[in-house]
Design an enzyme around this catalytic site. Sequence first.
Site, PDB file in Angstrom:
ATOM      1  N   SER A 141       0.800  -1.298  -0.028  1.00 35.67           N
ATOM      2  CA  SER A 141       0.003  -0.027   0.025  1.00 35.67           C
ATOM      3  C   SER A 141       0.831   1.329   0.077  1.00 35.67           C
ATOM      4  O   SER A 141       1.686   1.459  -1.014  1.00 35.67           O
ATOM      5  CB  SER A 141      -1.086  -0.188   1.093  1.00 35.67           C
ATOM      6  OG  SER A 141      -1.935   0.948   1.310  1.00 35.67           O
TER       7      SER A 141
ATOM      8  N   ASP B 210      -9.945  -4.373  -5.209  1.00 36.03           N
ATOM      9  CA  ASP B 210      -9.396  -3.646  -4.175  1.00 36.03           C
ATOM     10  C   ASP B 210     -10.140  -2.426  -4.368  1.00 36.03           C
ATOM     11  O   ASP B 210      -9.691  -1.403  -5.217  1.00 36.03           O
ATOM     12  CB  ASP B 210      -7.806  -3.680  -4.652  1.00 36.03           C
ATOM     13  CG  ASP B 210      -7.197  -2.991  -3.484  1.00 36.03           C
ATOM     14  OD1 ASP B 210      -7.583  -2.308  -2.724  1.00 36.03           O
ATOM     15  OD2 ASP B 210      -5.821  -3.315  -3.551  1.00 36.03           O
TER      16      ASP B 210
ATOM     17  N   HIS C  25      -7.583  -5.638  -0.313  1.00 39.12           N
ATOM     18  CA  HIS C  25      -6.267  -4.891  -0.331  1.00 39.12           C
ATOM     19  C   HIS C  25      -5.178  -5.483   0.456  1.00 39.12           C
ATOM     20  O   HIS C  25      -4.006  -4.990   0.477  1.00 39.12           O
ATOM     21  CB  HIS C  25      -6.541  -3.314   0.301  1.00 39.12           C
ATOM     22  CG  HIS C  25      -5.517  -2.504   0.100  1.00 39.12           C
ATOM     23  ND1 HIS C  25      -4.732  -1.985  -1.300  1.00 39.12           N
ATOM     24  CD2 HIS C  25      -4.820  -1.819   0.992  1.00 39.12           C
ATOM     25  CE1 HIS C  25      -4.145  -1.188  -1.126  1.00 39.12           C
ATOM     26  NE2 HIS C  25      -3.944  -0.911   0.065  1.00 39.12           N
TER      27      HIS C  25
END
Length: 264
Positions: A95, A217, A245
């Site tokens: 991320s 996602d 995610h």
Amino acid sequence: MTAAQRNCVRLSGPEGARPMVFAHGFGCDQSMWRFVAPDFEVDHRVVVFDHVGSGNSDLSAYDPERYGSLAGYAADVVELCRELGLSDVVFVGHSVSAMIGVLALAQAPDVFWSLVMIGPNPRYVDDDGYTGGFSRADIASLLDSLDSNHLGWSTTMAPVIMGNPDRPELTEELTNSFCRTDPAIARQFARVTFLSDNRADLPRVAVPTLVLQCSSDVIAPDVVGAYVHEQVPGSVLTRLRATGHCPHLSAPEETTAAIRAFLG
């Protein structure tokens, strides 16, 4: 205080082997890698750590000015790599840490050998000709909600981010992780994360790069993964069957296999 102490660094795997540094995402900590990192301990020097303000990092080291941009977190990564004498590093960032890895590479290109970006998003806010997944109003609402009710925000956002409604234990783990984070630090890190724009940094990445894109996602939609792949020269895009995610939690075998295939 050493960088290793500040960031609660944990080392495993054979000394002298190529290093792999695993960096967690917003509201998480190094424990999120527990299903993936051990697989690489047989042939890599594995490094896990907590960003300052997360997990078991030294909270006294948190400086709102230093961590007012992702560059501060990237500087920490470079500092701990240099302190540990690491080179030819495989940096695995989930991320927001995918972009932290891009910035760390720009700061110290001699340290890194390759990048693995899991669910990267260089800009979360939609722009002219660019889809990041969120409108400005979406992000404003998200940040306002976090400001007013940290625990409520955590409970609401965790299932959206995890994206595996049939596995409530994963959502519970992410919720608890969010709730453990100091609210003031979480608020600033959220602003730094969701208001960042690192699109211009992508074309300058000059190391082998893997982009891992999950299905469904919400935080980093498929169109964003495709954009990152297009902007990073020579990068490899692997679309996972995993949904949500956090594939290193929900689908660690598939995630590990994809990284192995890239490194091999």
